[in-house]
Every structure is written in structure tokens, then in C-alpha cells.
Design a protein around this motif. Structure first.
Motif, mmCIF file in Angstrom:
data_model
loop_
_atom_site.group_PDB
_atom_site.id
_atom_site.type_symbol
_atom_site.label_atom_id
_atom_site.label_comp_id
_atom_site.label_asym_id
_atom_site.label_seq_id
_atom_site.Cartn_x
_atom_site.Cartn_y
_atom_site.Cartn_z
ATOM 1 N N GLY A 1 0.934 -1.169 -0.072
ATOM 2 C CA GLY A 1 -0.007 -0.032 -0.008
ATOM 3 C C GLY A 1 0.854 1.314 -0.062
ATOM 4 N N SER A 2 0.485 2.255 1.075
ATOM 5 C CA SER A 2 1.487 3.435 0.950
ATOM 6 C C SER A 2 2.659 3.128 1.946
ATOM 7 C CB SER A 2 0.415 4.658 1.517
ATOM 8 O OG SER A 2 -0.119 4.335 2.677
ATOM 9 N N MET A 3 2.848 2.112 2.567
ATOM 10 C CA MET A 3 3.789 1.798 3.567
ATOM 11 C C MET A 3 5.187 1.205 3.028
ATOM 12 S SD MET A 3 2.717 3.342 6.138
ATOM 13 C CE MET A 3 4.145 2.775 7.444
ATOM 14 N N GLU A 4 6.486 1.659 3.358
ATOM 15 C CA GLU A 4 7.601 1.076 2.896
ATOM 16 C C GLU A 4 8.299 0.499 4.072
ATOM 17 O OE1 GLU A 4 12.110 2.603 1.350
ATOM 18 O OE2 GLU A 4 10.234 4.093 1.510
ATOM 19 N N TYR A 5 8.677 -0.656 4.077
ATOM 20 C CA TYR A 5 9.541 -1.586 5.171
ATOM 21 C C TYR A 5 10.998 -1.577 4.872
ATOM 22 C CZ TYR A 5 4.608 -2.496 6.554
ATOM 23 O OH TYR A 5 3.135 -2.472 6.729
ATOM 24 N N GLU A 6 11.696 -1.343 5.755
ATOM 25 C CA GLU A 6 13.141 -1.764 5.486
ATOM 26 C C GLU A 6 13.517 -2.625 6.733
ATOM 27 O OE1 GLU A 6 15.594 1.543 5.180
ATOM 28 O OE2 GLU A 6 14.464 2.525 3.406
ATOM 29 N N PHE A 7 14.465 -3.504 6.395
ATOM 30 C CA PHE A 7 14.788 -4.476 7.500
ATOM 31 C C PHE A 7 16.239 -4.861 7.210
ATOM 32 C CE2 PHE A 7 13.099 -6.743 3.640
ATOM 33 C CZ PHE A 7 14.079 -7.845 3.638
ATOM 34 N N GLU A 8 16.789 -5.387 8.353
ATOM 35 C CA GLU A 8 18.144 -6.053 8.469
ATOM 36 C C GLU A 8 18.044 -7.425 9.336
ATOM 37 O OE1 GLU A 8 22.117 -5.019 10.465
ATOM 38 O OE2 GLU A 8 21.902 -3.843 8.749
ATOM 39 N N ILE A 9 18.241 -8.691 8.686
ATOM 40 C CA ILE A 9 18.226 -9.932 9.643
ATOM 41 C C ILE A 9 19.551 -10.512 9.337
ATOM 42 C CG2 ILE A 9 17.133 -12.074 9.287
ATOM 43 C CD1 ILE A 9 14.940 -10.646 7.663
ATOM 44 N N ASP A 10 19.782 -11.105 10.668
ATOM 45 C CA ASP A 10 21.128 -11.667 10.856
ATOM 46 C C ASP A 10 21.162 -13.120 10.200
ATOM 47 O OD1 ASP A 10 23.028 -13.475 12.495
ATOM 48 O OD2 ASP A 10 23.302 -12.053 13.660
ATOM 49 N N ALA A 11 21.865 -13.398 9.279
ATOM 50 C CA ALA A 11 21.900 -14.614 8.602
ATOM 51 C C ALA A 11 22.282 -15.841 9.405
ATOM 52 C CB ALA A 11 22.898 -14.472 7.356
ATOM 53 N N ALA A 12 22.893 -15.629 10.387
ATOM 54 C CA ALA A 12 23.219 -16.985 11.309
ATOM 55 C C ALA A 12 22.255 -17.454 12.349
ATOM 56 C CB ALA A 12 24.520 -16.451 12.277
ATOM 57 N N THR A 13 21.201 -16.391 12.660
ATOM 58 C CA THR A 13 20.362 -16.556 13.620
ATOM 59 C C THR A 13 18.717 -16.491 13.142
ATOM 60 O OG1 THR A 13 20.270 -14.345 14.451
ATOM 61 C CG2 THR A 13 21.987 -15.877 15.416
ATOM 62 N N GLY A 14 18.678 -15.585 12.243
ATOM 63 C CA GLY A 14 17.308 -15.207 11.685
ATOM 64 C C GLY A 14 16.529 -14.033 12.423
#
Length: 268
Positions: free
Chosen positions: A243-256
Motif C-alpha cells: 500500500g502506502s507503507m515502505e518497510y526496511e529490514f536487516e536480518i542476521d543470517a546466522a540466527t534469523g
């Protein structure tokens, strides 16, 4: 409270609260899931005992902190009292609180008539705690801005953290912090995803991200998603839109674990 300019994170109700008021107010955290920004402001103002027309907002934003998706609500009153709240975006729980009385310099006195023991008593009364139930981790006095200040930090057995600054002349609590996050079990409802186990690839990272947002893969449009390294650890970072929302994320590859999380309107 660090050095002569204590860093304030998420302030709280004025020091006029009666003894034990902090502990009592913490029990009021029963709000519906998916808290809006306006609701977060209302929670903070209600706890502080103010209305919107009595304060100036310094900031009100959503992001991730210590594994929680939170609203950071910070405001200042006309009598120079700064409040800052950290509110769980999922259910409205107040996770941490900071307060600082920014009194005009002319009102400050260098004389000290309040003892350290009395300052400890005042801090414990405000927190609703007893001396035998806490561990003091810092008991210091310093000369700051022309006045004597007592720095008093303590924690409970269940890891609730309290930090106080007490005016050595008047006994006024001019700054205090409360943080409950360490006392909550990992994975408690409303926190940023804390699943364990290595992420198998970008597609699994996407699945973790949309789950964190309470969405499904079919609901979103993807921007760039890639791997990167931060402090020697591989992470998945990216963005998506719904919709009108933007999400940004960062996820640890080792733990999720979702390490960073931001959401905002595409019109901001």
C-alpha cells in the motif's frame, strides 16, 4: 546516565508521582495489538499526566531497538521537563522510560543538604522498590552545572533496570530511567523476531521480514534484497512495499533475528 550529560531515552511521568507510582503505572500496559502512532502518543501522554496541547513534540517515530519494534515518543513541557517513552508497537506496553527536569540555571544551587542514603530512599520510593529487593550497581555524587547530583543505579532480581539522578540540595529527582526489556523472555509477543537458526537464503529472509510486518508474500512488492556484512556478521538487508507503507529490514543470517526494522509512509 553517562558523564555530565546523561543520555535520555524515553522519558516518563513527572517526579510528583507518589511513592510506588512507577510500579503501579507499569501495570496499565493492556492495549490492543498493532498500536498506531497516535495511540502511542496517547499512551505516553496519559502516563506522564499531560495532554497534547501542553507539550511540544521533539520526535515520534517507529523503529527497532534491542530486538523490539517500538515507538519512540519524546516531548517537552513548558516548565522544561523532558519525557521520552519507548512503546511496544504490537501491544502498547511501555518498555522503557526516561525523564529529565531541565530546570533553568538560575534555580540551581551548589549546596548539598540531602545525604546519599536519603537520595537512595527517594529513588526506591519513586520506583516502588525496597532496598532488600534490589542490587545497587552505581552510587556516586558529582558536581554538575553548579549543583551536587547523586547518580543512583539499581536493578531487581528479574532484571528491571532503574537509573536516578537526585538533586543533592533539594532532593528533587531531576532525571530517571526505567527499562523492562531485559526482564522479558526472548521471543515475548510483540518483540522483533527472535527465531534461531541460520537463514537458508534470500527467499527465507523475505519470509521472515513479511511475517514481522504481519503480512504475506503476496501482499507486498519487493525492492532490493541483498546480503551484506556488519561487524563481521553476514546480514540480509532490503525493503518492500505494501500500500502506502515502505518497510526496511536487516536480518542476521546466522540466527534469523531481525536486527533493524523501519517502516514509514511513502509520502514522508
Amino acid at each position: 546516565m553517562e558523564g555530565n550529560d546523561m543520555k535520555k531515552r524515553f522519558a516518563a511521568a513527572g517526579t510528583g508521582l507518589t511513592a510506588g507510582a512507577l510500579a503501579a503505572m507499569m501495570a496499565m500496559n493492556t492495549f490492543a495489538a498493532q498500536v498506531t502512532e497516535d495511540k502511542a502518543k496517547s499512551i505516553a501522554l496519559g502516563h506522564a499526566g499531560h495532554t497534547s496541547d501542553q507539550v511540544t513534540y521533539i520526535r515520534s517515530l517507529i523503529g527497532a531497538d534491542d530486538g523490539w519494534v517500538v515507538y519512540d515518543v519524546k516531548f517537552l513541557t513548558a516548565d522544561y521537563r523532558e519525557y521520552e517513552y519507548e512503546i511496544n508497537a504490537a501491544d502498547g506496553m511501555i518498555l522503557s522510560i526516561d525523564y529529565e527536569a531541565k530546570a533553568p540555571a538560575a534555580s540551581r544551587s551548589a549546596s548539598s543538604s540531602v545525604s546519599l542514603e536519603r537520595a537512595k530512599e527517594l529513588s526506591l520510593e519513586h520506583a516502588g522498590q525496597k532496598a532488600e529487593d534490589v542490587t545497587f550497581v552505581k552510587l556516586e555524587n558529582e558536581y554538575e552545572h553548579g549543583r551536587t547530583i547523586y547518580d543512583i543505579d539499581f536493578c531487581t532480581a528479574d532484571n528491571k533496570e532503574y537509573k536516578y539522578e537526585v538533586n543533592g540540595s533539594t532532593g528533587e529527582i531531576i532525571g530517571w530511567e526505567y527499562d523492562i526489556k531485559k526482564s522479558l523472555a526472548p521471543g515475548a509477543e510483540g518483540g522483533v523476531s527472535r527465531q534461531t537458526g541460520a537463514v537458508s537464503g534470500i527467499e527465507e529472509a523475505k519470509a521472515i521480514a513479511v511475517k514481522q510486518a504481519g503480512l504475506s508474500l503476496s501482499d507486498v512488492a519487493w525492492g532490493e534484497v541483498k546480503t551484506d556484512y556488519e561487524d563481521g556478521r553476514m546480514v540480509y538487508e532490503g525493503e518492500f512495499f505494501c500500500g502506502s507503507m515502505e518497510y526496511e529490514f536487516e536480518i542476521d543470517a546466522a540466527t534469523g533475528q531481525v536486527k533493524k526494522w523501519e517502516m514509514e509512509s511513502i509520502y514522508d
